[in-house]
Design a protein around this motif. Structure first.
Motif, mmCIF file in Angstrom:
data_model
loop_
_atom_site.group_PDB
_atom_site.id
_atom_site.type_symbol
_atom_site.label_atom_id
_atom_site.label_comp_id
_atom_site.label_asym_id
_atom_site.label_seq_id
_atom_site.Cartn_x
_atom_site.Cartn_y
_atom_site.Cartn_z
ATOM 1 N N GLY A 1 0.941 29.130 86.123
ATOM 2 C CA GLY A 1 -0.783 28.506 86.533
ATOM 3 C C GLY A 1 -1.981 28.881 85.438
ATOM 4 O O GLY A 1 -2.908 28.158 85.999
ATOM 5 N N PRO B 1 -3.994 27.802 82.289
ATOM 6 C CA PRO B 1 -5.057 27.021 81.562
ATOM 7 C C PRO B 1 -4.217 25.712 80.696
ATOM 8 O O PRO B 1 -4.973 26.310 79.890
ATOM 9 C CB PRO B 1 -6.168 26.358 82.202
ATOM 10 C CG PRO B 1 -6.904 28.116 82.423
ATOM 11 C CD PRO B 1 -5.498 28.703 82.863
ATOM 12 N N VAL B 2 -3.223 26.121 80.138
ATOM 13 C CA VAL B 2 -2.172 25.470 78.816
ATOM 14 C C VAL B 2 -1.328 24.611 79.006
ATOM 15 O O VAL B 2 -0.776 24.527 80.066
ATOM 16 C CB VAL B 2 -1.952 27.407 78.596
ATOM 17 C CG1 VAL B 2 -1.515 26.921 76.658
ATOM 18 C CG2 VAL B 2 -2.946 28.426 78.344
ATOM 19 N N ALA C 1 -10.760 20.969 79.294
ATOM 20 C CA ALA C 1 -10.919 21.749 80.112
ATOM 21 C C ALA C 1 -10.654 21.186 81.647
ATOM 22 O O ALA C 1 -9.232 21.794 82.546
ATOM 23 C CB ALA C 1 -12.490 22.586 81.066
ATOM 24 N N ALA C 2 -10.902 20.038 81.736
ATOM 25 C CA ALA C 2 -10.093 19.289 83.267
ATOM 26 C C ALA C 2 -8.516 19.114 82.734
ATOM 27 O O ALA C 2 -8.225 18.429 84.491
ATOM 28 C CB ALA C 2 -10.828 17.861 83.464
ATOM 29 N N MET C 3 -8.452 18.715 81.632
ATOM 30 C CA MET C 3 -7.508 17.997 81.708
ATOM 31 C C MET C 3 -6.289 19.184 81.796
ATOM 32 O O MET C 3 -4.867 18.910 82.451
ATOM 33 C CB MET C 3 -6.961 17.482 80.216
ATOM 34 C CG MET C 3 -7.547 16.036 80.278
ATOM 35 S SD MET C 3 -6.573 15.277 81.716
ATOM 36 C CE MET C 3 -8.023 14.889 82.432
ATOM 37 N N THR D 1 -6.414 22.089 82.885
ATOM 38 C CA THR D 1 -6.759 22.460 84.529
ATOM 39 C C THR D 1 -5.933 21.594 85.554
ATOM 40 O O THR D 1 -5.208 22.223 86.365
ATOM 41 C CB THR D 1 -7.917 22.855 84.663
ATOM 42 O OG1 THR D 1 -8.898 21.943 84.284
ATOM 43 C CG2 THR D 1 -8.703 24.497 84.473
ATOM 44 N N GLY D 2 -5.625 20.729 85.117
ATOM 45 C CA GLY D 2 -5.463 19.343 86.043
ATOM 46 C C GLY D 2 -4.017 18.824 84.943
ATOM 47 O O GLY D 2 -2.713 19.241 85.472
ATOM 48 N N PHE E 1 -13.820 17.411 79.427
ATOM 49 C CA PHE E 1 -13.049 16.483 80.217
ATOM 50 C C PHE E 1 -11.542 17.324 79.469
ATOM 51 O O PHE E 1 -11.140 17.450 80.369
ATOM 52 C CB PHE E 1 -12.935 16.230 79.182
ATOM 53 C CG PHE E 1 -11.947 14.657 79.297
ATOM 54 C CD1 PHE E 1 -12.378 14.017 80.121
ATOM 55 C CD2 PHE E 1 -11.387 14.669 78.070
ATOM 56 C CE1 PHE E 1 -10.671 13.391 80.436
ATOM 57 C CE2 PHE E 1 -10.234 13.502 78.193
ATOM 58 C CZ PHE E 1 -10.024 12.665 79.424
#
Lengths: 362, 358, 310
Positions: free
Chosen positions: A179, A181-182, A165-167, A169-170, A163
């Motif tokens: 760009g 994922p942070v 990771a999804a947050m 990257t999104g 979850f």
């Protein structure tokens, strides 16, 4: 032949003596390990146990860092210890730690750039709530369907990590992060940043909360009816029924408290020392906290000391790595040994060794 | 508060002097690694760079490293401990160390920091990265020629600009030599998980891919390819030469050694300055590993030619006309991509039939 | 998205290989838990098996010796847990977690000079005619010997637990150690054997990972497989047959999500990666809500410390 004989009551002397025996035994066994690897064992032991505390080059920095490193471990371990006493096995503190950081940190990111004195208290509440609700899943499944909480809470660790990771990257990806994922860095957001209270000490708000929790935990456990209830639940289901303890309430309370504390630990970590949400945010603190809880004999003061000892081996281990080129794996083995010795010698608290003839032992 | 600061500074001065007296002014260079040097990929190559410093500069330097440093407060602490114990140059070799590098750099203005793949700089913080996409173009060229099923599988890690850039670059180069080519992309959401990477390679092979590219760090996909007939792939980050000549037919190697030696030399000379380095095939930071006999001779020749042209600047990996995936124009005929767009690339080029997860 | 590109046959074949390490480890842990002991150190024992099996196979050139040595080393490291929990009465949860930490570190130390080496090939068996049959040939006759071994082991454990006196004794010890002790069974000795067996199975699973599935040695290569094995034991409500279902279901969902991605399904991989864990929770809940059965199978003394006071 040696045999064990139960002590009529736990030995006070041994309560204090066993950790020292264990540390000395670890130093000897670890020293042998380091010697096999081609390092000077005495230097290695000195660097791990002594330098972070007293080396005049680094200690002024590392001493407060011990508290910083130990804070999430201690916060979580105290929460877990209540459950462990009551036979409620929350193995998924790691997941609750992540969800506290995601929910609390996410709230802060949603409010950005609103500057207000209310932001920090709000995200603390949200962080605790995130961990609490995540822990309520195994609690409800346990109460309603009798699903094993060890497993459900463990599975939810992986779900939480994905979850996160999804947050990152999104929706929570930083708009100024090129760009990657942070999330946005919290030190760019004054109202939400869990800053150092005194500069160069590393001390942050979470450290204070941790100390408060140690004290409150101690009072709860020794002076409060709740402490009595969980101890009774841990002994036997029948006993707790006679004592008028509802087992469902115990499950919900134990998981809820440990979840909320893990959530808080996650929130303080992400808004302070870690500084941002990323896929690398979870480091296994939730699992290490279980070890800390047992090393501290499920007692708040013991947990405080165990957490600090654990932090000492981490920080001393880093020093040993770059000063002596000892591999990280050797430090991990060393920590494992320390744990084994601490767990092993614990038996001397409740038992004493006696010489006995073979006949008698039968 | 001030007292603590003074104490800290005092300690630093005192130990600095003591250190100098004992170590005959050896330059202490520290490295923090995200993984173990034994990963045979990303960290392995950084460690090779560290060893190159020792080899080139010998007694004048002392290098140290800490492995498996998480991208958290732990990295900040390790770097601070290094700075306190007399390190003057610190290499931080993973993207997410970025903010922690900046924090430590602020506290130690006399210590120089080198941060790999980051984009935040200061007077004592340099950044450096490699134009891996140039290497991707070369292996994309080979892949386009080699695929018989016209399907190329791509094991990606996370949807970050570097990975997306690599996919685009490889796709454009493959498409240029084989208009029928299709890319299938699997996002593993990990940099290192041998089991999962092997599964991903397997899934791609099952769905008809006969050339596999990877942007994850383990050699597991190679082992998986080896189990199947007629599947080829490329080494990632390090040469992965143990799988040559087949399935590994070539590789993209990150060669940090020249840069590391140069920067350390600059410290010794006192000429170190904060810079932003983005080197490619030309400077040798990106190397194409040996192309094996499994590749037909003429393809080897044309791939080498492409590599040479990328090095000389005659060819740019992103040369128009290129449209974005949604059909909108990106680069006009003959136009080449600017570094700013490349650095933040978050879109696929036209023709790739996948979606970037978000 | 083109779902027709996913072939069910190849999916089944690859999910069996993907599931075998966790199945082997889960079978071992099942026996341990049936004896009333909870060993959370599966991950640590697996990775020790992975590295030791790999070293032995590379040194001797024989994958079979690799499997054997992996199992022996898994059992050896489990003895740390066994001595601490059975003789020194240390808490099982903490000791198990410690074993995982210790095992991961020790494995990295041992495997230091073995990265980047290819192990000797362990090939699939090929039976003429049978293995070439369409569909059935690949699913039934197209695997490597260890997969058949894992299936045979499942059957053997089922037989042992339900049809033999030894199995009865083991279950009695797990049910009530005090009663078993009163009947004259050597509780501690039986549990030591069970723990060693569990360690051997975990070591074997680890060796399968490093010798067949990946096949490479890499630090941290078990990547959580040991924890999944633990989940599968409870998921299977301590029945060997169901452990197969659990392991294959888990492996299947994992392999399927990668296949769906390759086929072009546009869902965030993060959400897809959650599905095996969510599926496990759901099945767990369904099975657990059948209270009678669950309580019949769960060993009543699980995780409790035994001390013979008489």
């Amino acid at each position: 032949m040696l045999r064990l004989e139960a002590r009529p009551e736990p030995s006070r002397a041994m309560v204090l003596l066993t950790p020292i025996i264990a540390v000395v035994a670890t130093m000897i066994a670890g020293g042998i390990l380091f010697a096999i690897l081609g390092n000077n064992p005495f230097t290695a032991i000195r660097i791990i146990f002594w330098d972070p505390l007293f080396n005049d080059m680094v200690a002024s920095y590392t001493r407060p860092q011990l508290l910083v490193k130990a804070t999430p471990l201690i916060l979580m371990a105290i929460g877990l210890s209540f459950g462990f006493r009551a036979n409620v096995w929350n193995i998924g503190a790691e997941g609750q730690f992540i969800m506290g950081a995601v929910v609390g940190g996410g709230t802060a990111l949603a409010l950005y750039p609103l500057e207000s004195a209310l932001v920090f208290p709000l995200i603390i509440i949200m962080g605790g709530l995130g961990g609490f609700l995540w822990a309520m899943i195994p609690a409800i499944l346990k109460i309603r369907f009798n699903a094993n909480e060890i497993l459900v809470s463990l599975m939810l660790v992986y779900v939480a990590a994905q979850f996160l990771a999804a947050m990152v990257t999104g929706p929570m990806k930083s708009p100024v992060g090129m760009g990657f994922p942070v999330s946005r860095n919290f030190n760019e957001y004054q109202s939400a940043f869990n800053a150092e209270l005194l500069s160069n000490t590393g001390l942050h708000f979470g450290v204070l909360v941790m100390m408060g929790v140690v004290i409150v935990g101690y009072i709860f456990l020794t002076r409060h009816i709740f402490g009595f209830q969980i101890r009774v639940s841990g002994q036997s289901a029948r006993a707790s029924k006679f004592a008028g303890v509802n087992p469902h309430t115990t499950v919900a309370l134990c998981l809820g408290i440990s979840g909320a504390l893990a959530g808080l630990a996650g929130l303080f970590e992400v808004t302070g020392p870690a500084g941002k949400l990323s896929t690398n945010f979870p480091l296994g603190y939730g699992f290490t906290a279980i070890i800390v809880a047992f090393l501290g004999r499920l007692h708040p003061v013991g947990i405080l000391l165990a957490g600090l000892l654990m932090a000492l081996t981490y920080i001393g281990g880093e020093l040993a790595q770059f000063q002596m080129s000892i591999p990280a794996a050797a430090i991990q083995v060393f920590q494992g040994m320390l744990l084994f010795f601490l767990l092993g010698v614990d038996i001397l608290v409740n038992f004493r060794l006696r010489w006995a003839s073979t006949k008698e032992a039968r | 508060m001030n007292l603590i600061k003074t104490l800290l500074a005092g300690a630093a001065v005192a130990t600095g002097l003591a250190g100098a007296a004992f170590a005959e002014e050896k330059l202490k260079v520290g490295f923090i690694y995200i993984g173990p040097p034994g990963d045979m990929g990303w960290t392995y190559e950084h460690d090779q760079g560290r060893k190159a410093i020792v080899e080139a500069l010998g007694d004048k330097v002392e290098t140290t490293y800490v492995e498996n440093v998480p991208e958290s407060a732990d990295s900040e602490r390790v770097m601070t401990q290094m700075a306190l114990s007399g390190h003057k140059l610190i290499f931080a070799t993973s993207f997410n160390y970025m903010d922690h590098v900046m924090n430590v750099a602020k506290k130690f203005p006399d210590v120089k920091f080198e941060h790999a793949t980051g984009f935040k700089r200061a007077d004592n913080v340099s950044t450096y990265s490699a134009r891996f996409y140039e290497g991707r173009a070369v292996i994309g060229h080979i892949a386009g020629h080699m695929t018989k099923t016209n399907t190329i599988g791509y094991i990606a890690s996370y949807p970050i600009p570097e990975v997306i850039r690599g996919i685009n670059s490889a796709y454009l180069a493959a498409k240029a030599v084989n208009p029928e080519v299709k890319f299938k992309v699997v996002w593993a959401y990990t940099w290192f998980d041998p089991g999962k990477e092997a599964d991903a390679a397997n899934a791609l092979i099952e769905q008809g891919a006969d050339v596999i590219m990877q942007h994850t760090d383990s050699t597991a996909p190679m082992s998986e390819m080896k189990k199947h007939e007629g599947i080829i792939g490329f080494g990632q980050a390090s040469d992965m030469g143990q799988f040559a000549p087949n399935p590994r037919v070539s590789s993209i190697i990150d060669n940090w050694a020249p840069y590391y030696v140069e920067r350390t030399q600059a410290m010794l000379d006192g000429t170190w300055e904060s810079t932003d380095t983005w080197h490619g095939i030309k400077e040798g930071m990106v190397e194409i590993g040996e192309m094996t006999e499994a590749i037909p001779a003429e393809v080897r020749a044309s791939a080498q030619e492409l590599a040479d042209k990328l090095a000389s600047g005659e060819v740019h990996a992103f040369t128009g006309p290129i449209n974005k995936q949604d059909g909108s124009a990106w680069l006009a005929e003959g136009e080449t991509a600017d570094d700013g767009t490349l650095a933040g690339m978050s879109f696929y080029v036209e023709g790739i039939e996948a979606e970037i997860p978000n | 998205m083109d779902l027709s590109s996913i072939s069910p046959v190849t999916l089944i074949v690859s999910l069996m290989a993907a599931s075998t390490p966790i199945l082997l480890a889960a079978l071992g842990e099942l026996i341990v838990e049936k004896s009333g002991v909870l060993n959370l150190g599966v991950e640590g024992m697996m990775i020790i098996g992975a590295v030791c099996g790999f070293i032995a196979a590379v040194t001797t050139g024989s994958p079979w010796l690799g499997f054997l040595f992996g199992a022996i080393c898994g059992a050896a490291v489990s003895m740390i847990f066994a001595v601490l929990t059975q003789y020194l009465m240390a808490n099982q949860v903490a000791t198990g977690l410690g074993l995982t930490m210790f095992g991961l570190g020790l494995a990295s130390l041992l495997g230091h000079s073995y990265t980047g080496i290819n192990p000797p090939l362990f090939s699939q068996i090929h039976i003429p005619v049978l293995s070439d049959l369409p569909v059935v040939g690949r699913i039934v006759f197209g695997h490597d010997p260890m997969i058949y071994f894992s299936l045979a082991l499942t059957f053997a454990i089922w037989y042992f637990l339900t049809r033999t006196r030894g199995g009865l004794v083991l279950r009695a010890v797990g049910e009530s150690h005090d009663a078993a002790h009163a009947l004259g069974y050597k509780v501690i000795r039986i549990r030591m054997l069970a723990i060693a067996f569990g360690g051997a199975c975990a070591g074997l699973g680890g060796a399968y990972l490093s010798l067949v599935r990946v096949p490479q040695w890499a630090e941290g290569m078990t990547a959580g497989a040991g924890w999944i094995a633990l989940a599968i034991v409870v998921f299977a409500s301590w029945k060997p047959g169901r452990a197969i279902i659990g392991a294959y279901l888990f492996g299947g969902v994992t392999v399927l999500q990668l296949n769906l991605q390759a086929a072009g399904l546009a869902i965030s991989p993060a959400y897809l990666s959650m599905t095996p864990y969510l599926a496990t929770i759901i099945v767990l809940v369904i099975m657990a809500s059948d209270k009678k059965r669950q309580s019949l199978n769960a060993p009543a003394s699980l995780g409790k410390t035994f001390f013979a006071s008489t």
